[in-house]
Design an enzyme around this catalytic site. Structure first.
Site, PDB file in Angstrom:
ATOM      1  CE1 TYR A 292     107.520  37.459  -3.032  1.00 21.91           C
ATOM      2  CE2 TYR A 292     108.163  39.522  -2.539  1.00 21.91           C
ATOM      3  CZ  TYR A 292     107.591  38.874  -2.204  1.00 21.91           C
ATOM      4  OH  TYR A 292     108.627  38.619  -0.675  1.00 21.91           O
TER       5      TYR A 292
ATOM      6  CG  LEU B 110      99.943  43.674  11.212  1.00 23.26           C
ATOM      7  CD1 LEU B 110      98.980  43.919  10.782  1.00 23.26           C
ATOM      8  CD2 LEU B 110      99.999  43.808  12.524  1.00 23.26           C
TER       9      LEU B 110
ATOM     10  NE  ARG C   6     102.661  33.805   5.499  1.00 21.35           N
ATOM     11  CZ  ARG C   6     103.526  33.847   6.848  1.00 21.35           C
ATOM     12  NH1 ARG C   6     103.523  34.223   8.137  1.00 21.35           N
ATOM     13  NH2 ARG C   6     105.167  34.095   6.271  1.00 21.35           N
ATOM     14  N   GLY C   7      97.813  39.020   8.685  1.00 26.19           N
ATOM     15  CA  GLY C   7      96.686  39.511   9.221  1.00 26.19           C
ATOM     16  C   GLY C   7      95.968  38.701   9.817  1.00 26.19           C
TER      17      GLY C   7
ATOM     18  CB  SER D 178      95.510  42.613  10.640  1.00 25.87           C
ATOM     19  OG  SER D 178      93.977  41.812  10.916  1.00 25.87           O
TER      20      SER D 178
END
Length: 348
Positions: free
Chosen positions: A59, A211, A213-214, A217
């Protein structure tokens, strides 16, 4: 909420907070980040009682591990509080492109040496290959992690995005604490085969993408998707693509009606749904800001009854999402998608 409940990480692993913090977005793949807010979010999570911090050595090419090191170093004693989960094995070039995965025993130990240095710690709590290396038997990779455990550098074996048969083979090699895999209202493929095998073997699930990746959300709109930066991998994600996006946001609108009826947010009801799937499932929330973290933590107070679950199912039926969860080249790297329970064209 007065305290965060805990859940066991498998039959052999530690107890961890019922929600974990996924730190990837603080360093990579979701566009620009604020370093100070990232560290403040990690601190807020620790202060709230979150103990599970998830990262990967790739990352930001080590950036995320260094960020976690600095966050923990700023709070004396917090390393003992935190259960640090590390994924390894992804190969990347200087441009950030992914070049495959390396699960050879020598590589496993090499990756661990660098992670220990970047994290500024003498041990990694849970260590897992990010994706199965098709050229290396899982027994060899897990065997190398077991040797790291014997030497005191690692505490527990984890797995990531592997299918049921691979879970069996790994668990026959060494005790496995958890399988990290995508699981959400719109990604339910593990329910068919992978989750039952994990439960049979006493392997917990740390669920990422809760979620999507949003996407679910409640904060994502057509306009915000259109404005995603070129450095945000969601800009090329099938579920955010034109056509698919409209269908998926319609599901979110239906879910919002359920959430409004309970007086909670869309994100909270989506996270609460994953929490309701069992005590052996620990959702990872990828909050990059303190306000988003606080919202997700609020899901711990949402108890879903039978009527709530039925309403959620009507709003977002299994398999109703449009588009695969990754682009085709990334889907091809998922051993979990080769399992009969998740393979094929099903959207979930």
């Amino acid at each position: 909420m007065t305290s965060i409940p805990t859940r066991p990480l498998g039959a052999t692993g530690p107890r961890v907070s019922a929600l974990g913090l996924g730190c990837m977005g603080m360093s990579a793949l979701y566009g620009p980040v604020d370093r100070q807010e990232s560290i403040a979010t990690i601190h807020a999570a620790l202060d709230a009682g979150v103990t599970l911090l998830d990262t990967g050595d790739f990352y930001g090419m080590g950036h995320n591990e260094l960020l976690i090191r600095d966050a923990l170093a700023a709070r004396p004693g917090s390393r003992d509080q935190a259960v640090v989960s590390v994924k390894f094995g992804a190969l990347r070039d200087p441009s950030g492109a992914f070049l495959g995965y390396d699960g050879r025993p020598a590589a496993v130990k090499n990756f661990a040496a660098y992670s220990l240095q970047r994290l500024g710690t003498d041990h990694i709590d849970v260590y897992r290959l990010a994706r199965l290396d098709p050229d290396v038997p899982v027994e060899e990779t897990v065997g190398a992690v077991r040797e790291l455990i014997d030497a005191g550098y690692v505490r527990h074996v984890g797995l990531s995005e592997v299918g049921a048969e691979t879970v069996r083979r790994a668990a026959a090699t060494a005790p496995v604490a958890d399988l990290q895999i995508e699981y959400s209202l719109v990604s339910r493929g593990i329910e068919d085969e992978i989750l039952p095998v994990c439960r049979e073997l006493g392997v917990s699930v740390t669920a990422y993408g809760v979620l999507s990746r949003g996407l679910i959300s409640g904060h994502m709109t057509r306009e915000s998707v259109r404005d995603l930066s070129a450095h945000d991998f969601r800009a090329a994600s099938p579920r955010f693509a034109t056509g698919n996006l409209d269908r998926n946001l319609a599901l979110v609108d239906a879910l919002r009606q359920v959430a409004d009826g309970r007086g909670v947010t869309v994100a909270q009801i989506a996270v609460a749904w994953v929490l309701s799937r069992g005590e052996d499932i620990v959702p990872l929330v990828g909050a990059r800001r303190r306000d988003r973290l606080a919202e997700s933590l609020g899901a711990l107070d949402v108890v879903l009854g039978a009527d709530d679950l039925a309403a959620i199912e009507r709003a977002v039926p299994a398999g109703s999402a449009a588009g695969e969860r990754y682009a085709p080249e990334q889907m091809a790297m998922l051993d979990s998608e080769k399992s009969s329970g998740t393979a094929g064209s099903r959207a979930g």
